[in-house]
Design a protein around this motif. Structure first.
Motif, short mmCIF file in Angstrom:
data_model
loop_
_atom_site.label_atom_id
_atom_site.label_comp_id
_atom_site.label_asym_id
_atom_site.label_seq_id
_atom_site.Cartn_x
_atom_site.Cartn_y
_atom_site.Cartn_z
N LYS A 179 1.05 -1.53 -0.18
CA LYS A 179 -0.06 0.18 0.14
C LYS A 179 0.83 0.85 -0.75
O LYS A 179 1.87 1.25 0.56
CB LYS A 179 -0.93 0.05 1.60
N THR A 180 0.59 2.08 -0.72
CA THR A 180 1.25 3.54 -1.22
C THR A 180 0.48 4.01 0.19
O THR A 180 -0.39 4.04 0.32
CB THR A 180 1.01 4.41 -2.66
N ARG A 181 1.86 4.88 0.76
CA ARG A 181 1.64 5.67 2.15
C ARG A 181 1.69 7.32 1.70
O ARG A 181 2.41 7.28 0.86
CB ARG A 181 2.60 5.00 2.83
N GLN A 182 0.87 7.92 1.97
CA GLN A 182 0.32 8.95 1.32
C GLN A 182 0.78 10.19 2.91
O GLN A 182 0.52 10.51 3.37
CB GLN A 182 -1.09 9.96 1.43
N ILE A 183 1.93 10.46 2.69
CA ILE A 183 2.79 11.92 3.60
C ILE A 183 2.43 13.03 2.64
O ILE A 183 2.89 13.52 2.22
CB ILE A 183 3.81 11.81 3.47
N THR A 184 1.71 14.07 3.58
CA THR A 184 1.97 15.49 3.58
C THR A 184 2.49 16.39 3.89
O THR A 184 2.94 16.40 5.55
CB THR A 184 0.58 15.61 2.96
N GLN A 185 3.27 17.34 3.56
CA GLN A 185 4.01 17.96 4.43
C GLN A 185 3.36 19.78 4.37
O GLN A 185 3.13 20.17 2.93
CB GLN A 185 5.91 18.37 4.45
N VAL A 186 3.11 19.98 5.03
CA VAL A 186 2.08 21.77 5.80
C VAL A 186 3.48 22.70 5.38
O VAL A 186 4.36 22.17 6.00
CB VAL A 186 1.86 21.82 6.53
N ILE A 187 3.54 23.23 4.18
CA ILE A 187 5.10 24.33 4.41
C ILE A 187 4.12 25.35 4.05
O ILE A 187 2.84 26.02 3.97
CB ILE A 187 5.44 24.14 2.75
N PHE A 188 5.17 26.78 3.90
CA PHE A 188 4.64 28.60 4.53
C PHE A 188 5.70 29.01 4.43
O PHE A 188 6.78 28.60 3.95
CB PHE A 188 3.83 28.27 5.80
N LYS A 189 5.48 30.55 3.48
CA LYS A 189 6.51 31.52 3.50
C LYS A 189 7.61 31.18 4.41
O LYS A 189 7.33 31.46 6.07
CB LYS A 189 5.38 32.57 3.12
N ASN A 190 8.33 31.76 4.45
CA ASN A 190 9.31 31.89 5.65
C ASN A 190 9.54 29.80 6.51
O ASN A 190 10.32 30.51 6.90
CB ASN A 190 9.79 32.87 6.22
#
Lengths: 200, 234
Positions: free
Chosen positions: B7-18
């Motif tokens: 099963k492919t694991r979904q990884i999400t990274q929250v990014i923002f300015k600076n």
């Protein structure tokens, strides 16, 4: 002090930490010193977004033919270096730009590009442990040091794989701006500063 | 060797300015390397980890160092359903002080975070309805007490139906599922910090038997209690 230009190459399938590690080290060093030291920027073949390994997309600040002349040039590695070894325009740029740089640093398989352009001839060098034979084949007149995190030849520095690039860049910061500055940068990024023990 | 289908694991990274670039690229490199090892050594067909970056807006985002990373998605058009997201990573850096006060940023983390790397103590902090909050606190502090829907509903002075509906709405899962998760979390903390036998741990964590606890561990963590102890116990 005049700010020096530090260019970091990015290209398709560049290894993420190979360029991001040096970028972090040098930009943090600049930031902790009132932005007085370095102008850090990325250079792509063009300014189109580049897809690094595993899909991370980076927008280069400059293209090869419109970038400011770097004082320091960082060549990261990654699977994408193989295509660059055949890219005449890119190789010509390296050949033209290299003599005008004060220092050139390769991370990981970035050493292959230095080898391909003859810049490692007669020097000691290192690269990612998985590709010692590849480097040896491209640079028969280079002594390959297999147990070093990085190797300093004065103008040209090469590092082993991925995180070794961070050690080399911290060492470079200490060479350029003093050890206190390097220690401060390492502390900021919560990295253990011990580059000298790895150096040849 | 036969190719494995995983099963492919979904990884999400929250990014923002600076944001700080190594906060983002460090984990990324690790997952990229894991993908490579799994593909080559274990001959997996699909990538084990699929990573995406999400931000306020889709497109280039300038990090604190000036490096421009491209966000694959925006908070309001995020295409991965909360239940499909396996891990949510949140970068740090100077920009967090601005990003941390943006509603879309916080809402996104609440919605996604409340579902993926779930922590029942976090759910308690998120629950806004006063009476539900008190009940969640009581539940977390008394895992060994009986928790039928009608007793919980009674505690909140609601009908069973209304309680189940509001609970689901506020916490993001049914009361039954929450009780199991909370008990497993409690048991995990016992395993991590004490040497008691599993029978006792099952009992004080509110499981009817050791076997029930085993099954709940398997469901929630996909690992059995004794293996968990072997890896993370004292």
């Amino acid at each position: 002090m005049i700010k020096k230009n530090l260019a970091i190459l990015v290209f398709a399938d560049v290894e993420v930490l190979d360029f991001a590690g040096p970028f972090e080290v040098f930009s943090v060093t600049d930031e902790l010193n009132n932005h007085d030291l370095l102008n850090v920027y990325t250079v792509g073949l063009t300014t189109d977004p580049v897809s690094a390994r595993n899909g991370l997309k980076v927008v280069p600040d400059y293209a090869l033919d419109d970038c400011p002349q770097p004082d320091y040039l960082v060549i990261p590695g990654g699977f994408g270096t193989r295509a660059l070894l055949e890219d005449e325009k890119f190789l010509a740029w390296i050949t033209q730009t290299a003599p005008l740089c004060e220092n050139i640093l390769s991370v990981c398989s970035g050493a292959l590009i230095l080898a391909r352009t003859g810049l490692l001839k007669g020097l000691k060098a290192t690269t990612h442990h998985g590709i010692f034979p590849e480097l040896e084949a491209l640079a028969p007149e280079t002594e390959i040091l297999r147990d070093k995190r990085f190797v300093d030849n004065g103008k040209i520095l090469t590092s082993a794989g991925v995180t070794a690039g961070i050690d080399m860049c911290l060492y470079m910061v200490s060479r350029l701006f003093g050890e206190d500055t390097a220690v401060e940068s390492a502390k900021y990024i919560e990295y253990t500063y011990s580059p000298l023990q790895f150096c040849d | 060797m036969n190719k494995k289908i995983i099963k492919t694991r979904q990884i999400t990274q929250v990014i923002f300015k600076n944001a700080q670039i190594l906060d983002i690229t460090g984990p990324m490199e690790v997952f990229a390397q894991a993908n490579e090892i799994l593909t080559q050594s274990f001959q997996c067909i699909e990538a084990a980890y699929e990573i995406s970056l999400v931000s306020h807006k889709k497109g280039p985002v300038a990090m604190s160092s000036g490096l421009k990373l491209v966000a694959d998605e925006s908070f309001d058009s995020f295409s991965i359903a909360p239940q499909s997201l396996d891990t949510l990573l949140i970068a740090g850096g100077n920009g967090v002080y601005q990003a941390g006060f943006q509603k879309d940023f916080l809402d996104f983390i609440k919605t996604q975070g409340g579902q993926s790397q779930f922590s029942t103590s976090l759910a308690q902090q998120f629950a806004v309805k006063g009476i539900l909050k008190e009940t969640l606190t009581w539940m977390n502090q008394n895992p060994d007490k009986a928790m039928s829907i009608d007793s919980l509903a009674h505690r909140c002075a609601m009908s069973e139906r209304n309680f189940a509906r509001i609970f689901k709405q506020e916490v993001g899962m049914t009361p039954g599922k929450y009780v199991e998760k909370m008990r497993v979390e409690y048991a995990v903390r016992q395993i991590e910090t004490h040497d008691q036998g599993f029978k006792l741990i099952a009992h004080i964590s509110g499981f009817d038997s050791e076997e029930r606890m085993r099954r709940a561990f398997k469901r929630q963590l996909n690992v059995l209690p004794h293996l968990y102890r072997k890896r993370f116990g004292r």
